[in-house]
Design a protein around this motif. Structure first.
Motif, PDB file in Angstrom:
ATOM      1  N   UNK A   3     137.365  54.718  72.789  1.00 38.04           N
ATOM      2  CA  UNK A   3     137.921  53.792  73.783  1.00 38.04           C
ATOM      3  C   UNK A   3     136.999  53.648  74.981  1.00 38.04           C
ATOM      4  N   UNK A   4     136.993  52.451  75.530  1.00 38.77           N
ATOM      5  CA  UNK A   4     136.204  52.227  76.730  1.00 38.77           C
ATOM      6  C   UNK A   4     136.860  52.941  77.907  1.00 38.77           C
ATOM      7  N   UNK A   5     136.024  53.443  78.792  1.00 42.35           N
ATOM      8  CA  UNK A   5     136.531  54.080  80.011  1.00 42.35           C
ATOM      9  C   UNK A   5     135.997  53.346  81.222  1.00 42.35           C
ATOM     10  N   UNK A   6     136.532  53.626  82.318  1.00 40.14           N
ATOM     11  CA  UNK A   6     136.085  52.968  83.560  1.00 40.14           C
ATOM     12  C   UNK A   6     134.889  53.682  84.181  1.00 40.14           C
ATOM     13  N   UNK A   7     134.526  54.845  83.622  1.00 41.84           N
ATOM     14  CA  UNK A   7     133.425  55.599  84.199  1.00 41.84           C
ATOM     15  C   UNK A   7     133.878  56.557  85.256  1.00 41.84           C
ATOM     16  N   UNK A  51     135.549  59.280  84.959  1.00 35.91           N
ATOM     17  CA  UNK A  51     135.385  60.683  84.598  1.00 35.91           C
ATOM     18  C   UNK A  51     134.002  60.995  84.054  1.00 35.91           C
ATOM     19  N   UNK A  52     133.111  60.017  84.072  1.00 38.33           N
ATOM     20  CA  UNK A  52     131.777  60.227  83.539  1.00 38.33           C
ATOM     21  C   UNK A  52     130.941  60.998  84.552  1.00 38.33           C
ATOM     22  N   UNK A  53     129.999  61.815  84.071  1.00 32.36           N
ATOM     23  CA  UNK A  53     129.103  62.507  85.000  1.00 32.36           C
ATOM     24  C   UNK A  53     128.235  61.512  85.765  1.00 32.36           C
ATOM     25  N   UNK A  54     127.769  61.918  86.910  1.00 32.11           N
ATOM     26  CA  UNK A  54     126.947  61.059  87.724  1.00 32.11           C
ATOM     27  C   UNK A  54     125.609  60.841  87.058  1.00 32.11           C
ATOM     28  N   UNK A  55     125.289  59.601  86.791  1.00 29.20           N
ATOM     29  CA  UNK A  55     124.034  59.276  86.130  1.00 29.20           C
ATOM     30  C   UNK A  55     123.057  58.711  87.149  1.00 29.20           C
ATOM     31  N   UNK A  98     128.607  51.343  67.379  1.00 30.31           N
ATOM     32  CA  UNK A  98     128.264  52.136  68.566  1.00 30.31           C
ATOM     33  C   UNK A  98     127.547  51.284  69.609  1.00 30.31           C
ATOM     34  N   UNK A  99     126.616  50.441  69.127  1.00 27.86           N
ATOM     35  CA  UNK A  99     125.862  49.619  70.064  1.00 27.86           C
ATOM     36  C   UNK A  99     126.788  48.629  70.769  1.00 27.86           C
ATOM     37  N   UNK A 100     127.689  48.036  69.993  1.00 27.12           N
ATOM     38  CA  UNK A 100     128.645  47.105  70.618  1.00 27.12           C
ATOM     39  C   UNK A 100     129.486  47.810  71.664  1.00 27.12           C
ATOM     40  N   UNK A 101     129.961  49.009  71.311  1.00 27.96           N
ATOM     41  CA  UNK A 101     130.762  49.764  72.273  1.00 27.96           C
ATOM     42  C   UNK A 101     129.942  50.163  73.488  1.00 27.96           C
ATOM     43  N   UNK A 102     128.671  50.535  73.247  1.00 30.54           N
ATOM     44  CA  UNK A 102     127.809  50.929  74.367  1.00 30.54           C
ATOM     45  C   UNK A 102     127.576  49.757  75.310  1.00 30.54           C
ATOM     46  N   UNK A 133     130.357  52.185  82.656  1.00 30.53           N
ATOM     47  CA  UNK A 133     130.621  53.513  82.109  1.00 30.53           C
ATOM     48  C   UNK A 133     129.359  54.148  81.550  1.00 30.53           C
ATOM     49  N   UNK A 134     128.360  53.317  81.152  1.00 28.77           N
ATOM     50  CA  UNK A 134     127.100  53.798  80.613  1.00 28.77           C
ATOM     51  C   UNK A 134     125.946  53.129  81.333  1.00 28.77           C
TER      52      UNK A 134
END
Length: 494
Positions: free
Chosen positions: A484-488, A490-494, A148-152, A160-161
């Motif tokens: 899967x990695x995303x481009x961000x 569709x991610x909510x605004x952080x 998870x950490x690697x993916x994050x 994306x995060x």
């Protein structure tokens, strides 16, 4: 009955119990103590049996008066005496009965030692299985959180995060590693405790067999325990023995009667009448005599000793009566408690199995929702932790249910070697030694020199936390952990 110098690891619960039964120093020491208790019976019987004694003396009178008939220069004597007790106020009879009753108490106590030891072994066996599972779960959790950490971090690189998501993943991984270290230390402690009890290192332990004949209700369990619990039976026999002790104490106020037969020999070695004016050459210098007598001892005043001994024996009997009630209370309490824990643990197992399945599905859903931006990394971490907690609860409940069930059987008097069908040779029978010694009368018959039976565990290697046992499929989380990695986009605004 001692084990080999290099013990072979037991892979089944029956193997572990058989090895402990043969080699554990607690039970081998208790057997030796029981053999010592057996000897109290012939010791008590000896007080009522005939005795033969011989004694002799040789005296040289260095300073004598004028009459050599009364003070010969030399005097040698020898005596052989036979004493036959006829009546001792019942002291011997009651002492023998007390000793025999304490033998029965000791044999029941030995059964209790077996049951207590077996309960400890069952607990240690299941502790190893539980802690191996917990180490496996925590290892799996660390591996997942590391992924998870690697993916994050990768998703943070593409925007994306946020840094907060990465920090949360790092913190949860660090906590998981600490939990893994604790679980590994607990596993090592459980394995070392197993060695202490069994005398060999645990191998890949098989799942324990199903426990038979568990009661349907606590009242049924208590009824059986009151009849069969060995510790309660031992307390009852010890209480019964004190009644004979009181009779022994009362016998000290009664007369005793015995018959004595003696053969005496005396020799003055030519010194009787030596130097007298009449000459001593014709005086017999040696002689023998035989005596038979009836000995009667009638106590009149003993300074209060008999009364004190009677009061003391009565007080000890009162203590034994209370100890029996205490033992009964303990049996009732332990039986009901074990039943409650057993039934409760069964319910916890059912609930935990449901929780594990639900948390596994929940984690899958949270990960899927996170991939489309509807869940945060913290949601995933929390779902991971909830799954781990439910899995640990499940393996702990399985252990608790089995150990409580066995403890329940032990309280009912149904968890001893004769009930378990142990392999590894004939069972130890304390009656064999008792029957061999109870009527012995020879003064020079001795037993074998004591030799160690329980092997040392110094040569057993120190245990590690390495786990080779595969995880139960119920505990193995076959979930796609690599979102899967995303481009961000569709991610909510952080």
């Amino acid at each position: 009955m001692s084990g080999a110098a290099t013990p072979v690891a037991a892979d089944t619960l029956r193997d572990a119990l058989a090895r402990a039964y043969n080699d554990n120093p607690t039970i081998t020491g208790s057997r030796a103590q029981q053999r010592a208790t057996d000897e109290n019976v012939p010791i008590a019987k000896a007080n009522g049996r005939p005795s033969i004694n011989a004694n002799g003396s040789l005296n040289e009178n260095l300073i004598r008066g004028g009459n050599s008939f009364t003070t010969p220069q030399r005097n040698g004597q020898a005596q052989l005496a036979l004493n036959v007790p006829i009546f001792q106020g019942g002291a011997v009879k009651n002492a023998v009965r007390a000793a025999e009753t304490r033998v029965e108490a000791g044999q029941a106590g030995l059964r209790g030692t077996e049951a207590s030891l077996f309960t400890e072994v069952v607990g240690a066996y299941n502790d190893v299985i539980r802690d191996e599972a917990i180490v496996g779960l925590n290892t799996q959790n660390v591996r997942v959180l590391d992924t998870n950490l690697t993916a994050s971090r990768d998703r943070f690189q593409v925007g994306d995060l946020t840094r907060t998501d990465v920090a949360q993943s790092e913190a949860r991984l660090s906590l998981a590693r600490a939990q893994l270290q604790t679980a590994q230390a607990n596993l090592i402690a459980s394995r070392e405790n197993y060695i202490r009890l069994v005398g060999a290192a645990p191998g890949v332990l098989e799942a324990p067999p199903v426990l038979p004949n568990l009661p349907a209700s606590p009242d049924t369990a208590v009824d059986v325990a009151i009849r069969n619990n060995p510790q309660l039976l031992a307390a009852q026999r010890a209480r019964d023995a004190t009644a004979f002790d009181v009779r022994v104490a009362r016998a000290s106020r009664l007369p005793t009667v015995g018959v004595g037969v003696g053969q005496n020999y005396q020799n003055f070695f030519g010194s009787l009448g030596a130097g007298q004016s009449t000459g001593g050459s014709g005086v017999p210098q040696s002689g023998t005599s035989t005596s038979v007598g009836l000995n009667l001892t009638l106590p009149i005043f003993q300074g209060g000793r008999p009364a004190a001994q009677i009061r003391q024996a009565q007080a000890l009997r009162a203590q034994a009566i209370e100890n029996t009630t205490l033992a009964e209370r303990q049996v009732v309490s332990s039986t009901r408690s074990a039943f409650a824990i057993w039934r409760s643990s069964l319910e916890v197992i059912k609930s935990s199995e449901t929780a594990v399945s639900a948390n596994r599905l929940s984690l899958e859903g949270v990960r899927a929702e996170n991939s489309v931006g509807n869940r945060t990394i913290l949601d995933i971490l929390n779902a991971e932790q909830e799954l781990l907690n439910s899995q640990v609860t499940l393996v702990t409940a399985r252990r608790d249910a089995y150990v409580a069930g066995f403890a329940l059987l032990a309280a009912m008097g149904e968890a001893e070697a004769r009930d378990l069908g142990l392999d590894g040779g004939p069972l130890y029978d304390p009656a064999v030694n008792y029957d061999a010694v109870k009527n012995r009368i020879m003064d020079y018959g001795t037993g074998d020199a004591p030799q160690p039976i329980a092997p040392s565990t110094v040569s057993v290697p120190a245990q590690t936390s390495v786990v080779t046992r595969p995880l139960d499929p119920m505990l193995n989380s076959a979930v796609d952990r690599n979102a899967p990695l995303t481009t961000g986009e569709n991610s909510p605004n952080r």
